[in-house]
Every structure is written in structure tokens, then in C-alpha cells.
Design an enzyme around this catalytic site. Structure first.
Site, short mmCIF file in Angstrom:
data_model
loop_
_atom_site.label_atom_id
_atom_site.label_comp_id
_atom_site.label_asym_id
_atom_site.label_seq_id
_atom_site.Cartn_x
_atom_site.Cartn_y
_atom_site.Cartn_z
N GLU A 41 7.89 13.03 18.13
CA GLU A 41 7.61 13.64 16.83
C GLU A 41 7.62 15.17 16.89
O GLU A 41 7.90 15.83 15.90
CB GLU A 41 6.25 13.17 16.33
CG GLU A 41 6.23 11.72 15.87
CD GLU A 41 7.06 11.51 14.62
OE1 GLU A 41 6.99 12.35 13.71
OE2 GLU A 41 7.79 10.50 14.58
N HIS A 43 9.69 17.02 18.70
CA HIS A 43 11.10 17.39 18.53
C HIS A 43 11.55 17.16 17.10
O HIS A 43 12.30 17.96 16.53
CB HIS A 43 11.98 16.54 19.46
CG HIS A 43 11.69 16.69 20.92
ND1 HIS A 43 11.08 15.72 21.65
CD2 HIS A 43 11.94 17.70 21.79
CE1 HIS A 43 10.96 16.11 22.92
NE2 HIS A 43 11.47 17.31 23.02
N GLN A 67 15.70 24.05 36.37
CA GLN A 67 14.33 24.46 36.09
C GLN A 67 13.29 23.56 36.74
O GLN A 67 12.10 23.73 36.51
CB GLN A 67 14.09 24.55 34.58
CG GLN A 67 14.01 23.22 33.86
CD GLN A 67 14.05 23.39 32.35
OE1 GLN A 67 15.04 23.86 31.79
NE2 GLN A 67 12.97 23.06 31.67
N ASP A 156 5.21 24.90 24.78
CA ASP A 156 5.68 25.67 25.93
C ASP A 156 5.62 27.15 25.56
O ASP A 156 6.64 27.82 25.37
CB ASP A 156 7.08 25.21 26.30
CG ASP A 156 7.10 23.75 26.71
OD1 ASP A 156 6.62 23.44 27.80
OD2 ASP A 156 7.54 22.91 25.90
#
Lengths: 313, 313
Positions: A41, A43, A67, A156
Site C-alpha cells: 500500500e 508503493h 545497495q 527511507d
């Protein structure tokens, strides 16, 4: 096209990137939502916002090896492209860009984008090389798609700061849009847990216990709202909550100003933030919240053990 | 615009950068010639080629501090913007982009583009950090201008290789065009000297003696044309010439294959190259020539102590 003719006419002098852009062409509004897939959800919220603001919406799905550290969860990171196509389509995406790792990093690849400062503390210290990998792949995606806007989740937070620095320093013609974190809704047993694709590693009971992170952040928010500006005392309010979970191996709980550096006292700034990261039941989880903003619960429609976390991280 | 509708339609799946580009917009042909200014016939050749191939031609003039070492000639590097406008206009440029250093590197700038491999030997070893500065500024210029083609002089052969690697690794939508070095013409006392802005540091007599570099390269070309493939013996043919100039402090004379690395023997490859760098009369000069190509003198109309060297280096 050519404003100054050939021959001996003087060319028009341009002195800023903005002038160059104004002097050169234009085109439609493209929105990019970079993800590592296993869409949730969080995204979907990013995609829906891109859909509302752009003419064309591209979702990239790429689990970026660059990464991940050598001991991290690259191999087992959850993947389900078919499901991702459905989620992306339902949220309004026109395209999904899903390159093979070999297409992004072919033989001979030898370029790294290093960002000092904002990428150094917190996850930069806990995950050496992580933000170099993030910056490099985000730059590649921005170059490939050349979006008008690119959408990143605030979950993030440090990544968002790194990407903003990247775009500013390298004169990219893309607006970076940060979108508030989506959390499990109040009617779930794990209410408040930030959605993350890595939540799928956890059982429902473990997800419930993982709410210790958001509860700790909320405690810091509350202390800040009560007028506390001493970062040591703000931090202690969060540590008191985290101490209740014996399984948590804490990486950091940080109360920071706009540049993500520790300071002894905060001055009022809308970018003041509290961030937490740690390993719980073997899974590395991160979360963060704004300070100086009324505490809220962004409720997702997310049902129980669905995953969650905007963007490549 | 949106090929797949909103709602539940599946988005179209794209798997390569080329597909993304094809799916998204298009625009006119922009040519960029990046330079550090003090334009000479070498630059004019680059600009004229851009003019012939593109709709809009932009020449950037920027003495990039990031690519100079602390003991190098940043402060005294020759500058004459007014003259550059004239040269650029006469050669066919529509725009000159001349940013202030503070506009390219504002306070807080913290990004570096590091390229391993091709940037490490030769000038990479002789000038630590140089190619990081080159890669970073070229990336910024490419992002600002978003050219269809960007033109670089072959005189800075390793720089050209670094830029090609940069563009490939970072998926930039620009074609890099290398243009053969322009040299002082046969009717000048310094015939064969590669044009370079740094030549202005030299007196006419010093320029004449600086032809030792191109004469040494030519000797290596001749040995290669005679069938020699042993790099030690090819190199010796050049060293024999360089030994005639007592004032030369040689950095390197290198006979290399396509990846710029030393090998004991060359195999036939159009990218085989001989490169030289050294300090002569206090001025650092570089030059290079192809091997396996018939030796030629690209004659400039350049009169005597005019300067010379395409691109930022």
C-alpha cells in the site's frame, strides 16, 4: 532552432542551468516511482500520487544488488513480478520498468556515485556502501526515464535526503517528491507498523511486537510536542519504549535536525526528525517520524501480514 | 499519453533502457562542446562538426576547479570569455554556457562520480582526483544540456575513454563523439604540436622544442607500421626521441590497447594507442596518437603562438 545564425554572429550567453533549460526544449510530465518490488500500500500511495500529478507513470521494479552488503538479504529479498504488475496497474501505472541485473550492471561497469555528508551517519554508518549503491542506481533510473517528478517514501528518510542531494548536485531536471510513510491501520494487531516489503519476513505476532519501533518514535514526538528540545532527553523517551523489547538489537535511535547530524539541542525546524533502525527477529527494520508536526496515524487499508516500504531500500 | 488506462489494466512491461526511451518522448538534436575556454582551432573543429550534425550547438566554457590538483595551474589557466564568444560564434555555436564556479558547486555540494579501471593508469596516476573532477563536471554538463551528441577532442584520449564509460554506465542519452587532434600545421616552426590552451604558457621557441612529444609519438607509429608489436620495443622507439630533450620531465610514455592498460604485446586493434605526458619548461603537456592508422598531419590554419586543446582537461 538556431537563434544565432552561423558565421560570425555572437552566440547568446547563458550563465545558469535554468537559463540553459529555458533555452532548450521541453516535453510531457513523466512520473517515476522507483521500487524494489513486492509492492504494498505504501508503493500504491506513491503511484496514485504520480498518477494524479503526471501524464505518464512509470514504476521501476529492481532489486538493486549494489545497495546490499555482502551479509545482507539480497538473495532472499521477496520478489513477485506478476503480483507487482497487478498492484502497479491498479494504482494507475502505465509502465513497469523491470531490468535484469545484467542490463543495469553489464560486464565492465565501473562507475560509483559517492555522496558525502548526508549519506554518512545512521544507515550510512550501519550499512557501508549502501547509499553509494542507492545513489548510483537512482541516477541510472532517473537518466533512463528522465521523469518530471520522482516519488520516494519518507520511510527511507535518509535515502530521500541522499536522493535530493544527488539531484541538486548533479543538476538533474527532476523534482523529488517525498511521500509520508504508510502504516498498518488502527484496526490491525500491528497498528502503526510502517509498511515494508521486509515485514513479510515476520510472523503476525512478530509484526505486532515490531510496533515497538513506531511506539518509540511516537514517544519522542510526544516529548518534542511537550516542548523538550534537548536531544539526549528526547532520545531517552524513545529508548524507554525500546527497552521493553528484549529481542531488539538496536542500530540507532537518532534525533536530528535537517542535515541528519546529531546536535545537543534542536531548534524549531520542520525537518527535525527522529529515526530508528535495528534488527528484530533477524530482520533489519527502519522507521522515522517528523518532529514538530502533530502526531498522526496514516491509516492504510492494508490487511494483516501484507508487506511494506516505498522505494529501493 | 497513457497507453494503459487507469484502474486495473496491466501496465506494459519494459525491460531495457532502450525500451523505456522508445516508450517515452523525443526532441531536437542538441550538440554540446564542453571546453575550459581559451578556444583555439581544435575547439573550432569540434564546434564546426557539432554545427554540421545538430540543430542547436552549445559550447560550455568552464574552468572546472574540481579537476585541478592543489599544486596545478587552476589560478593561472588562461581565460578570455570575450574572445571565446567570437571564436564560438564564428565556428557556428548558438549558445555559450559559462557558469560561475559557485553555480556549479554551491555551498553543500557533496557528490563525486568515481570511475575505476580506465581512469586509474596514466593521467589518473599522475593527477590524483583529476578524472573524478572530469567525470563529475561532464555529468553535470550533460544533465544540464541533455545533448544528443557531445564532442570531445582525442587529444585528451583517456578523458574521452572515461567519458564514454561514464555515459555507458549511467545510461545517459548522449552520443559521445571523439574528434581527431588538431596540430600546428607543417608551415609553422612548431609543426605537429598538438593545439592546447596551455601552449600559451610557452614561448615560440619552447613550442618548437615541445614538438619532441609529437615526434616521439610518430616514431612509435612508424615502428608499429613496420610490424613491431612488442610494447617494450615500441616504447623504446619513442624514448629514443624524447631523450633528445634535456628539459623534459617525463610522466609517462605508454603503448596501450583499448582498455589503456599496459600489455607486453599488442594485438591488432584500431584502439591501440601511444600516449605521452610530461612537464616541459614548467608546463604539463600531453599528446597521443593512434597506432595501426596511417600517420597523418591534421593541419590547422593555426598561426604561430595560438593556444590549443579540445575539451575540459
Amino acid at each position: 532552432m538556431a537563434e544565432a545564425g552561423q558565421g560570425t554572429a555572437l552566440p547568446r550567453l547563458l550563465t545558469t542551468p535554468a537559463e540553459v533549460r529555458a533555452a532548450l526544449a521541453g516535453r510531457g510530465r513523466v512520473g517515476l516511482v522507483p521500487t524494489m518490488g513486492y509492492l504494498h500500500e505504501g508503493h500504491a500511495t506513491l503511484i496514485a500520487q504520480a498518477r494524479a500529478e503526471c501524464d505518464v507513470v512509470v514504476v521501476s521494479v529492481f532489486v538493486n544488488p549494489m545497495q546490499f552488503g555482502p551479509t545482507e538479504d539480497l538473495a532472499k529479498y521477496p520478489r513477485d513480478l506478476e503480483r507487482d504488475l497487478g498492484v502497479a496497474g491498479a494504482a494507475g501505472a502505465d509502465f513497469v520498468f523491470h531490468p535484469a541485473a545484467g542490463a543495469m550492471y553489464p560486464a565492465g561497469f565501473s562507475t560509483r556515485v559517492e555522496i558525502s555528508g548526508v549519506s554518512e551517519p545512521l544507515d550510512g554508518a550501519a550499512r557501508p556502501g549502501h547509499f553509494t549503491g542507492v545513489a548510483t542506481v537512482v541516477l541510472k533510473l532517473l537518466n533512463i526515464v528522465q521523469p518530471t517528478r520522482a516519488y520516494f517514501g519518507e520511510k527511507d528518510w535518509q535515502q530521500l535526503a541522499v536522493v535530493r542531494r544527488l539531484v541538486s548536485d548533479l543538476d538533474l531536471n527532476t523534482e523529488i517528491v517525498g511521500v509520508p510513510t504508510v502504516r498498518a491501520s488502527a484496526d490491525t494487531p500491528h497498528a502503526g507498523l510502517a509498511l515494508s516489503s521486509r515485514n513479510t519476513y515476520l510472523s503476525p505476532e512478530q509484526q505486532r511486537r515490531a510496533t515497538v519501533l513506531s511506539r518509540a518514535l511516537r514517544a519522542v514526538q510526544t516529548a518534542y510536542a511537550g516542548g523538550e528540545r534537548d536531544t539526549g532527553r528526547l532520545r531517552q523517551a524513545g529508548l524507554d519504549v525500546l527497552g521493553s523489547e528484549p529481542e531488539l538489537a538496536l542500530d540507532y535511535l537518532a534525533v536530528v535536525g535537517p542535515d541528519l547530524r546529531d546536535v545537543p539541542r534542536l531548534t524549531d525546524d520542520p525537518l527535525n526528525r527522529v529515526l530508528v533502525a535495528g534488527r528484530l527477529f533477524g530482520v533489519r527494520l527502519i522507521d522515522n517520524m517528523p518532529l514538530g508536526v502533530a502526531p498522526t496515524v496514516a491509516a492504510a487499508s492494508a490487511a494483516a501480514p501484507s508487506p511494506s516500504a516505498p522505494t529501493p531500500a
